[in-house]
Design a protein around this motif. Structure first.
Motif, PDB file in Angstrom:
ATOM      1  N   LEU A  34      19.156 -18.107  -4.612  1.00  0.00           N
ATOM      2  CA  LEU A  34      19.414 -17.704  -5.995  1.00  0.00           C
ATOM      3  C   LEU A  34      19.153 -16.212  -6.194  1.00  0.00           C
ATOM      4  CD1 LEU A  34      17.921 -20.635  -8.081  1.00  0.00           C
ATOM      5  CD2 LEU A  34      20.327 -20.138  -7.654  1.00  0.00           C
ATOM      6  N   GLY A  35      18.057 -15.722  -5.642  1.00  0.00           N
ATOM      7  CA  GLY A  35      17.742 -14.296  -5.758  1.00  0.00           C
ATOM      8  C   GLY A  35      18.779 -13.424  -5.085  1.00  0.00           C
ATOM      9  N   GLN A  36      19.240 -13.851  -3.908  1.00  0.00           N
ATOM     10  CA  GLN A  36      20.257 -13.091  -3.187  1.00  0.00           C
ATOM     11  C   GLN A  36      21.542 -12.999  -3.995  1.00  0.00           C
ATOM     12  OE1 GLN A  36      19.875 -11.358  -0.482  1.00  0.00           O
ATOM     13  NE2 GLN A  36      21.781 -11.256   0.648  1.00  0.00           N
ATOM     14  N   HIS A  42      24.542  -8.504  -9.536  1.00  0.00           N
ATOM     15  CA  HIS A  42      24.026  -7.731 -10.679  1.00  0.00           C
ATOM     16  C   HIS A  42      24.703  -6.364 -10.694  1.00  0.00           C
ATOM     17  CE1 HIS A  42      21.293  -5.464 -13.227  1.00  0.00           C
ATOM     18  NE2 HIS A  42      20.837  -6.627 -13.668  1.00  0.00           N
ATOM     19  N   PRO A  43      25.226  -5.929 -11.847  1.00  0.00           N
ATOM     20  CA  PRO A  43      25.990  -4.681 -11.887  1.00  0.00           C
ATOM     21  C   PRO A  43      25.185  -3.431 -11.515  1.00  0.00           C
ATOM     22  CG  PRO A  43      25.677  -5.556 -14.097  1.00  0.00           C
ATOM     23  CD  PRO A  43      25.166  -6.590 -13.144  1.00  0.00           C
ATOM     24  N   LYS A  44      23.878  -3.454 -11.685  1.00  0.00           N
ATOM     25  CA  LYS A  44      23.072  -2.268 -11.368  1.00  0.00           C
ATOM     26  C   LYS A  44      22.396  -2.361 -10.002  1.00  0.00           C
ATOM     27  CE  LYS A  44      22.261  -0.820 -16.064  1.00  0.00           C
ATOM     28  NZ  LYS A  44      21.284  -0.456 -17.080  1.00  0.00           N
ATOM     29  N   ILE A  45      22.400  -3.536  -9.394  1.00  0.00           N
ATOM     30  CA  ILE A  45      21.772  -3.682  -8.072  1.00  0.00           C
ATOM     31  C   ILE A  45      22.855  -3.703  -7.002  1.00  0.00           C
ATOM     32  CG2 ILE A  45      20.302  -5.107  -6.598  1.00  0.00           C
ATOM     33  CD1 ILE A  45      18.960  -6.140  -9.185  1.00  0.00           C
TER      34      ILE A  45
END
Length: 78
Positions: A34-36, A42-45
């Motif tokens: 889920l974290g991956q 995520h648009p900023k990551i």
């Protein structure tokens, strides 16, 4: 842009693998998966915490893990 991210679940090991554009991140637990996905999308990551490996890199990593398990078994009389 549309991205295709594949999540595979290994029921025998209870682990996940994420695949995208010929690269994969194997043997993730549920929360790691889920974290991956969250970090990858995520648009900023835009980049996951765990490395996405090529097929050759996956083979090398699997061989390394098998060698590590075999060493542990030899050292612990298994």
């Amino acid at each position: 842009m549309i991205r295709s991210i594949i999540i595979r679940f290994d029921e025998a090991k209870n682990l996940f693998q994420i695949e995208e554009t010929g690269r994969a991140c194997p043997e993730l637990t549920w929360d790691e998966m889920l974290g991956q996905i969250a970090e990858m999308t995520h648009p900023k990551i835009g980049k996951g915490r765990y490395p996405m490996l090529s097929a050759d890199d996956l083979d090398k990593e699997r061989a390394r893990r098998i060698d590590r398990e075999n060493l542990w078994e030899r050292e612990n009389g298994q």
